[in-house]
Design a protein around this motif. Structure first.
Motif, mmCIF file in Angstrom:
data_model
loop_
_atom_site.group_PDB
_atom_site.id
_atom_site.type_symbol
_atom_site.label_atom_id
_atom_site.label_comp_id
_atom_site.label_asym_id
_atom_site.label_seq_id
_atom_site.Cartn_x
_atom_site.Cartn_y
_atom_site.Cartn_z
ATOM 1 N N VAL A 150 46.360 -16.557 77.612
ATOM 2 C CA VAL A 150 45.634 -17.024 78.791
ATOM 3 C C VAL A 150 46.398 -18.142 79.495
ATOM 4 C CG1 VAL A 150 43.509 -18.123 79.579
ATOM 5 C CG2 VAL A 150 43.418 -16.309 77.861
ATOM 6 N N LEU A 151 46.935 -19.094 78.726
ATOM 7 C CA LEU A 151 47.694 -20.185 79.338
ATOM 8 C C LEU A 151 48.965 -19.667 79.996
ATOM 9 C CD1 LEU A 151 47.308 -22.963 76.609
ATOM 10 C CD2 LEU A 151 46.097 -22.759 78.768
ATOM 11 N N GLY A 152 49.613 -18.657 79.388
ATOM 12 C CA GLY A 152 50.809 -18.079 79.993
ATOM 13 C C GLY A 152 50.507 -17.350 81.295
ATOM 14 N N GLN A 153 49.330 -16.732 81.391
ATOM 15 C CA GLN A 153 48.965 -16.061 82.632
ATOM 16 C C GLN A 153 48.638 -17.056 83.734
ATOM 17 O OE1 GLN A 153 45.728 -13.514 81.543
ATOM 18 N NE2 GLN A 153 47.029 -12.011 80.487
ATOM 19 N N GLU B 276 39.357 -23.627 80.780
ATOM 20 C CA GLU B 276 38.867 -22.265 80.935
ATOM 21 C C GLU B 276 38.762 -21.526 79.605
ATOM 22 O OE1 GLU B 276 41.139 -20.083 83.718
ATOM 23 O OE2 GLU B 276 40.423 -21.213 85.464
ATOM 24 N N LEU B 277 39.427 -22.029 78.569
ATOM 25 C CA LEU B 277 39.370 -21.379 77.261
ATOM 26 C C LEU B 277 38.041 -21.680 76.582
ATOM 27 C CD1 LEU B 277 42.936 -22.249 75.921
ATOM 28 C CD2 LEU B 277 42.167 -20.019 76.707
ATOM 29 N N PRO B 278 37.554 -20.782 75.728
ATOM 30 C CA PRO B 278 36.367 -21.105 74.918
ATOM 31 C C PRO B 278 36.651 -22.286 74.000
ATOM 32 C CG PRO B 278 36.806 -18.745 74.901
ATOM 33 C CD PRO B 278 38.002 -19.388 75.535
ATOM 34 N N PRO B 279 35.641 -23.071 73.653
ATOM 35 C CA PRO B 279 35.873 -24.271 72.834
ATOM 36 C C PRO B 279 36.638 -24.015 71.538
ATOM 37 C CG PRO B 279 33.663 -24.318 73.735
ATOM 38 C CD PRO B 279 34.238 -22.983 74.094
ATOM 39 N N PRO B 280 36.348 -22.969 70.730
ATOM 40 C CA PRO B 280 37.140 -22.786 69.505
ATOM 41 C C PRO B 280 38.622 -22.509 69.785
ATOM 42 C CG PRO B 280 35.094 -21.533 69.386
ATOM 43 C CD PRO B 280 35.235 -21.983 70.794
ATOM 44 N N TYR B 281 38.926 -21.743 70.829
ATOM 45 C CA TYR B 281 40.312 -21.455 71.169
ATOM 46 C C TYR B 281 41.014 -22.713 71.685
ATOM 47 C CZ TYR B 281 38.812 -16.582 70.877
ATOM 48 O OH TYR B 281 38.318 -15.384 70.438
ATOM 49 N N ARG B 282 40.291 -23.483 72.484
ATOM 50 C CA ARG B 282 40.847 -24.732 73.008
ATOM 51 C C ARG B 282 41.190 -25.697 71.871
ATOM 52 N NH1 ARG B 282 36.465 -27.396 76.355
ATOM 53 N NH2 ARG B 282 36.198 -25.200 76.898
ATOM 54 N N ARG B 283 40.306 -25.782 70.906
ATOM 55 C CA ARG B 283 40.551 -26.690 69.781
ATOM 56 C C ARG B 283 41.708 -26.202 68.922
ATOM 57 N NH1 ARG B 283 35.790 -28.282 65.433
ATOM 58 N NH2 ARG B 283 37.005 -29.701 64.135
ATOM 59 N N THR B 284 41.813 -24.893 68.725
ATOM 60 C CA THR B 284 42.880 -24.355 67.891
ATOM 61 C C THR B 284 44.249 -24.589 68.508
ATOM 62 O OG1 THR B 284 41.391 -22.646 67.034
ATOM 63 C CG2 THR B 284 43.754 -22.254 66.814
ATOM 64 N N VAL B 285 44.394 -24.318 69.799
ATOM 65 C CA VAL B 285 45.707 -24.489 70.426
ATOM 66 C C VAL B 285 46.080 -25.961 70.519
ATOM 67 C CG1 VAL B 285 44.904 -24.598 72.826
ATOM 68 C CG2 VAL B 285 47.139 -23.633 72.322
ATOM 69 N N LEU B 286 45.109 -26.853 70.663
ATOM 70 C CA LEU B 286 45.427 -28.279 70.698
ATOM 71 C C LEU B 286 45.886 -28.771 69.334
ATOM 72 C CD1 LEU B 286 45.442 -30.863 72.429
ATOM 73 C CD2 LEU B 286 43.122 -31.297 71.654
#
Length: 457
Positions: free
Chosen positions: A335-338, A292-302
């Motif tokens: 977002v992941l915490g929610q 559900e996260l945008p691709p740049p945010y998904r890549r950063t958290v990974l």
């Protein structure tokens, strides 16, 4: 995203691109200040820190002095400033020493500040711009900076980049850095290996893990295998560059991530929808929240919480500034915490993603030899196609040159006499029969019925 190794020259030696960014942030200098000091643009400084280009000549020497890594040939490191001590300002030029140097080199009272500088740790913008006008003498990189993760309790680079009123959003970042997950080690470079053997070793070492990581980014197993194969095809085509890169796994990982997160895959029917989610509830919930996260945010958290990279390295790999990467990380954690309340704490999310990334991959991949031959076959195909198109264009151009007229016909041709055309028409001469008929019509009255004249009654 291209990377480069530590560039060496007879006069100066530069660190790796990631280390250049870390040293600049340790000195509390922005890209604008470095660009102003070096006499270049901000885009050029960003290219130096991402490895796209490298300064040469006098700019290379000045850039090394600015970062504090300049060592002339045959000269030993200067013992005047040992690691952990406070650097002293040169007496003839007291304004060339930036105030943030005392923070980068270690605690301890520094000399009295001159000019408009204040005694606090924050550097005023006007004073910093004046100090950045000339390259300062930066201290040698401390072992903590050279090693990568920041020391526990030391101020983080992103905390020095923002004013005191904006330091609160950076609070979750140090919590995850206290217990970073061990990143995947780079494939050891064994001297004496042929390029094929070195590529095969890198493929066997990194390919399975990269397939698992790209699956976490996309939720599509077929696309993850395709992305990794494309990345290694690209790596074999640029093998002279990858072979000397200090982090070949990171080079391939960046290429695979960029291909996997390309928005054009949504137009392909095979990759339009994600695969069926895992059967385990925890894995299914976490994967759905990641997608559900945008691709740049998904890549950063990974990269940060999953692979354990520090914030400057994450920002460099995602081609973003350190504050932007920090904001993306905070948003992704929120977002992941929610979605998953038990992952609201950064430590819990860090452990869960680290364990998920460290799982043994089960994907079936082609052999390294098949990847190499496929890359070479594709290169030959494209080369032949380009040569064929070029030959066709040359042939068409030659045919046009041969069949083109050698002289041009003028647009307005000279006048010529035209014969065989009847004379211009007009009123025709009446024949005798026509004259007789005309006289008869004029002399005789109209033979039609009499005219009706209304009468008054």
């Amino acid at each position: 995203m291209s990377r480069s190794t530590a560039d060496s020259a007879p006069s100066a030696t530069l660190p790796t691109p990631k280390e250049r960014r870390r040293l600049r942030e340790a000195l509390a200098l922005s890209e604008e200040q470095v660009a102003e000091a070096m006499g270049v643009t901000k885009a050029t400084v960003r290219a130096w820190e991402t490895g796209r280009s490298t300064p040469r000549g006098r700019k290379r020497e000045a850039y090394a002095k600015l970062l504090g890594t300049y060592e002339p040939d045959g000269a030993a490191p200067s013992p005047e400033r040992p690691s952990g001590s406070t650097p002293q300002k040169p007496q003839p030029q007291p304004k060339r020493q930036p105030q943030a140097e005392t923070q980068a080199s270690g605690p301890g009272p520094g000399p009295a500040q001159s000019g408009s500088g204040s005694g606090s740790g924050n550097v005023r913008p006007k004073a910093a711009a004046k100090r950045a006008a000339k390259p300062p003498r930066a201290p040698s990189p401390s072992p903590a900076i050279a090693a990568g993760p920041a020391r526990k309790g030391a101020p983080k680079p992103q905390e020095r980049l923002k004013p005191a009123a904006q330091e609160a959003p950076m609070a979750p970042a140090p919590a995850a850095q206290e217990a970073p997950a061990t990143p995947a080690p780079a494939a050891p470079a064994v001297p004496g290996l042929t390029p094929e053997e070195a590529f095969d070793a890198l493929y066997a070492h990194a390919a399975p893990g990269l397939v698992h990581q790209t699956y976490l980014l996309t939720g599509r197993r077929r696309l993850s295998r395709e992305s990794v194969e494309y990345a290694f095809h690209h790596a074999w085509e640029h093998w002279p560059e990858v072979a000397v890169d200090p982090d070949p796994v990171g080079w391939v990982r960046a290429t695979a991530y960029e291909y996997a997160l390309s928005p054009w895959h949504r137009l392909r029917r095979a990759h339009k929808h994600p695969d069926a989610p895992p059967t385990e509830a925890n894995r299914r919930a976490l994967l759905a929240a990641l997608l559900e996260l945008p691709p740049p945010y998904r890549r950063t958290v990974l990269l940060y919480d999953g692979l354990g990279l520090d914030l400057p390295e994450t920002a460099a790999e995602t081609e973003a500034s350190t504050p932007a990467a920090a904001n993306r990380l905070l948003h992704a954690r929120t977002v992941l915490g929610q979605r998953i309340p038990e992952l609201a704490e950064p430590e819990a999310l860090h452990r869960r993603l680290g364990a998920l990334v460290a799982e043994a991959p089960t994907a079936t991949l082609p052999t390294a030899r098949a990847v190499r031959t496929g890359s070479e076959r594709r290169t030959r195909t494209w080369t032949r196609a380009v040569l064929g198109v070029t030959a066709v264009l040359i042939g068409v151009t030659g045919l046009t040159a041969v069949t083109a007229p050698t002289r041009y016909i003028p647009a307005n041709a000279p006048g010529e006499t035209v014969n065989g055309v009847p004379v211009r028409g007009g009123p025709q001469k009446l024949r005798p029969e026509d004259l007789e008929l005309r006289d008869k019509l004029r002399s005789e009255p109209n033979p039609g019925p009499e005219r009706l004249v209304p009468t008054a009654e």
